[in-house]
Scaffold this active site. Structure first.
Site, PDB file in Angstrom:
ATOM      1  N   CYS A 103       2.082   9.080   1.918  1.00 14.56           N
ATOM      2  CA  CYS A 103       2.228   8.772   3.332  1.00 14.56           C
ATOM      3  C   CYS A 103       2.025  10.034   4.140  1.00 14.56           C
ATOM      4  O   CYS A 103       1.652  11.083   3.620  1.00 14.56           O
ATOM      5  CB  CYS A 103       3.626   8.205   3.607  1.00 14.56           C
ATOM      6  SG  CYS A 103       4.065   6.797   2.557  1.00 14.56           S
TER       7      CYS A 103
ATOM      8  N   ARG B 129       2.718   4.921   6.639  1.00 14.56           N
ATOM      9  CA  ARG B 129       2.884   4.463   5.260  1.00 14.56           C
ATOM     10  C   ARG B 129       1.572   4.014   4.620  1.00 14.56           C
ATOM     11  O   ARG B 129       0.831   3.211   5.193  1.00 14.56           O
ATOM     12  CB  ARG B 129       3.885   3.298   5.202  1.00 14.56           C
ATOM     13  CG  ARG B 129       4.206   2.877   3.770  1.00 14.56           C
ATOM     14  CD  ARG B 129       5.095   1.672   3.716  1.00 14.56           C
ATOM     15  NE  ARG B 129       5.486   1.383   2.344  1.00 14.56           N
ATOM     16  CZ  ARG B 129       5.861   0.195   1.890  1.00 14.56           C
ATOM     17  NH1 ARG B 129       5.935  -0.821   2.732  1.00 14.56           N
ATOM     18  NH2 ARG B 129       6.180   0.021   0.626  1.00 14.56           N
TER      19      ARG B 129
ATOM     20  N   ILE C  98       2.250   1.801  -1.789  1.00  9.91           N
ATOM     21  CA  ILE C  98       1.892   1.957  -3.202  1.00  9.91           C
ATOM     22  C   ILE C  98       2.890   1.219  -4.093  1.00  9.91           C
ATOM     23  O   ILE C  98       2.515   0.540  -5.044  1.00  9.91           O
ATOM     24  CB  ILE C  98       1.860   3.451  -3.596  1.00  9.91           C
ATOM     25  CG1 ILE C  98       0.849   4.216  -2.733  1.00  9.91           C
ATOM     26  CG2 ILE C  98       1.566   3.607  -5.078  1.00  9.91           C
ATOM     27  CD1 ILE C  98      -0.595   3.847  -2.981  1.00  9.91           C
TER      28      ILE C  98
ATOM     29  N   SER D 242      -5.567  12.763 -11.586  1.00  9.99           N
ATOM     30  CA  SER D 242      -6.423  13.947 -11.564  1.00  9.99           C
ATOM     31  C   SER D 242      -6.039  14.901 -12.686  1.00  9.99           C
ATOM     32  O   SER D 242      -4.879  14.935 -13.109  1.00  9.99           O
ATOM     33  CB  SER D 242      -6.292  14.640 -10.202  1.00  9.99           C
ATOM     34  OG  SER D 242      -6.770  15.961 -10.246  1.00  9.99           O
TER      35      SER D 242
END
Length: 663
Positions: free
Chosen positions: A2, A53, A56, A389
């Site tokens: 967020c 927001r 998720i 990642s």
């Protein structure tokens, strides 16, 4: 993931200012927005928290922020993810201190844990990435918190008599009284390093909260800037404390090393596997970046092993020879059976990102891999909302060439008197980069520039610390090109007494280059398209295991990341990864001599530099001429100046960053 913003405002200030502050953060949170005003302020200083927001976990309105605790004491605005929040909920339930749960968001878990255990205990129990603003209505103090490695950004500072904080600088500049001057010392650090190091920002009286820290601010302290970045301890209503220290982790790890390679691989496999399994959980689609290198391939290997369905992986390819690793990523994806997505981008598509960089990064930032990072993020966002990642592997496992090459080089050079080294190294460093690039063999991008720099360092270094810091300084052994700078921030190279030089470098990289360059690059590039990135290597439990693995198991046979490689080789053929480290590079140096040259020459015009008064026009012009002629590759140094110039133009006129290709 967020965006947060807020303030402790003077009694006369309209709290709707915070709505205007969160508006520029819409890209960080396009799904919802909210504001909380302090009902207890009266005519005094007023705390206001704002939130944008990106949903998720718990996509329902029950995850709306800012969120208050059930007892009403605590109000939180939170950016990030708490991966172990369900385990924390269970502990609260078991202890009989849980509220009647309304939803299943990690924000609700976090504020309930703070109400039960307090902030310090809660944060130490959290596994995750976060930037938190917490208002204590009983004690009337604001607490700002940043995660252990600095995955999530958090700026704070003093503007027009108010105290402000936000995920990005653009939110602070909304304040009607914003007139904070550019900090020339921070600019000098940026010119040297290509990023602004924490706790500084490009502006005076605006700072970055350092990783692993909590800043407590009283309403009284919110009125007046302290004149310098807060330091640990209490001063005039400000208290900066550190709840986690990477130095402590390394010290403890060195005192309890893992004895054998097999044990080290097993411990790393377990810790990293747990981290990936936890970070793969979301209520939205999740995927992973895949470059085909050791780090991203290891993450994908363990992710696929823990997943019951094929993992979605993403990579991009480039037209230029020597800069394309998409073929390797495709081979890795095929081996692990992922649902692989690749896209080749043209030179024009890549360069088209450049005009958006000043607004995207919001503060001068000049790691040119920001461009492909944004492109792969934009590509991944077409299918997923979260991407894992491989960042952090280099810093924890000795992955940069300097970690093993620099100590070896210095061992050989230090036996020679400095005048002898200078007599040999400095003349050779003036040979054109193209000559070094023409040496036969499989050479990584920018090989010639790296050889030139190594020769200059060899001729100028007095001790090993000079070698390391020179590799990170684009103006090493030369005066800073920034006019008016008086004290450029240095480097901390001392994790614990008598640490090996490679460990010292890794520590410094993990506490400076990683949070201020790598993680900034990924956060802004991904959040510009509302993509959440997660970094399993930076789970603090993985870092604790890495700290226990001896240097001899990280650097072996002249290469770094040995133990990480061996873990990967248990999942995939060794031959698949036997190639030089390339990084996520693009040929910016070539473009500056070609299609970007008109744009660059306009920004670097001596008359323009002199009129603006930030850079020494003669020094910058000399670098530019050397680069264009091919005498000396100055890509990184020039890209830093160009990114500042483009950023400066963006501040004055958002349309001023336009550029045109050469015909």
């Amino acid at each position: 993931m967020c965006g947060i913003a807020g303030a402790i405002l003077s009694g006369a200030r309209d709290p709707s200012l915070v709505d205007r502050m969160t508006a520029p953060l819409h890209h960080r949170g396009p799904d919802d927005g909210g504001r909380w005003d302090d009902p207890d302020a009266g005519d005094g200083p007023r705390a206001v928290l704002g939130h944008r927001r990106l949903a998720i976990v718990d996509l329902s309105p029950l995850g709306h922020q800012p969120m208050a605790s059930v007892d009403g004491r605590w109000v939180i605005a939170f950016n990030g993810e708490i991966y172990n929040h369900l385990a924390i909920r269970k502990d609260l339930d078991t202890a009989g201190v849980a509220p009647a749960w309304r939803g299943h968001s990690d924000t609700e878990t976090l504020v309930a844990a703070i109400a039960a255990w307090g902030l310090d205990t809660t944060i130490r129990r959290c596994v995750g990435m976060f930037a938190i603003a917490l208002w204590d209505r009983r004690d009337r103090v604001l607490q700002l918190v940043r995660d252990r490695f600095g995955e999530k950004p958090l700026y704070y500072g003093w503007v027009g008599g108010d105290f402000l904080f936000a995920s990005e600088l653009k939110a602070l500049r909304v304040h009607p009284g914003f007139a904070n001057a550019i900090d020339r010392n921070a600019l000098a650090a940026f010119a040297a390093r290509t990023y602004v190091p924490a706790p500084y920002s490009i502006y005076r009286d605006i700072y970055k909260l350092e990783p692993g820290c909590i800043l407590t601010v009283t309403p009284g302290a919110a009125r007046t800037a302290p004149g310098a970045a807060p330091v640990e301890g209490r001063r005039d209503g400000l208290t900066l404390s550190r709840y986690w220290s990477y130095r402590d982790v390394l010290t403890q790890g060195a005192a309890a090393p893992i004895a054998s390679e097999d044990d080290a691989i097993a411990a790393l496999d377990d810790a990293l596997g747990q981290a990936i399994a936890g970070q793969a959980i979301a209520d939205v689609p999740v995927g992973a970046f895949l470059s085909g290198g050791i780090d991203s391939s290891t993450v994908v290997a363990l992710y696929q092993r823990h997943s019951s369905t094929p993992v979605r992986t993403f990579s991009i390819g480039f037209e230029e020879a020597g800069f394309n690793e998409a073929v390797y990523a495709k081979e890795v994806a095929r081996h692990f059976g992922t649902v692989h997505n690749e896209r080749y981008v043209t030179v024009a598509e890549t360069r088209d990102v450049i005009p958006s960089l000043p607004a995207m990064y919001d503060e001068p930032f000049a790691d040119s891999s920001q461009i492909p990072t944004h492109l792969v993020s934009r590509f991944a966002r077409e299918q997923v909302t979260v991407a894992l990642s491989g960042d952090g592997g280099d810093e924890l496992f000795a992955g940069y060439n300097r970690h093993f090459a620099a100590p070896k080089m210095w061992d050989r050079l230090s036996v020679l008197p400095r005048p002898v080294r200078a007599a040999a190294g400095l003349p050779l460093s003036r040979l054109p980069a193209g000559l070094w690039n023409a040496i036969p063999g499989n050479r990584p991008p920018h090989f010639g520039a790296k050889i030139q720099k190594a020769l200059r360092v060899a001729g100028g270094a007095r001790r090993f610390d000079d070698v390391y810091t020179s590799f990170l300084d684009e103006w090493s052994f030369e005066p800073s090109p920034v006019l008016g700078a008086t004290a450029v921030p240095g480097f901390d190279l001392d994790p614990f007494p008598h640490a090996p030089d490679a460990v010292r470098m890794m520590y410094c990289d993990a506490t400076t280059y990683l949070p201020d360059d790598i993680l900034v690059k990924v956060d802004r590039a991904a959040m510009a398209v509302s993509l959440e990135t997660r970094v399993p290597f930076l789970d603090h439990r993985v870092a604790a295991v890495a700290a226990r693995i001896p240097l001899s198991l990280k650097i072996k046979n002249g290469r770094g990341k040995h133990v990480l490689r061996e873990l990967l080789y248990r999942q995939a053929p060794r031959a698949m990864f036997e190639r030089p480290k390339a990084g996520f590079a693009i040929p910016v140096g070539q473009w500056l001599r070609g299609p970007l040259r008109p744009w660059a020459e306009e920004l670097l015009a001596p008359s323009r530099l002199a009129a603006e008064g930030y850079f020494d026009a003669a020094a910058v012009t000399a670098r530019w001429r050397d680069h264009v002629s091919g005498r000396r590759d100055a890509t990184a140094a020039l890209w830093a100046v160009l990114m500042f110039q483009a950023w400066l133009a963006e501040q004055a006129n958002p349309a001023a960053h336009d550029w045109k290709e050469a015909s």
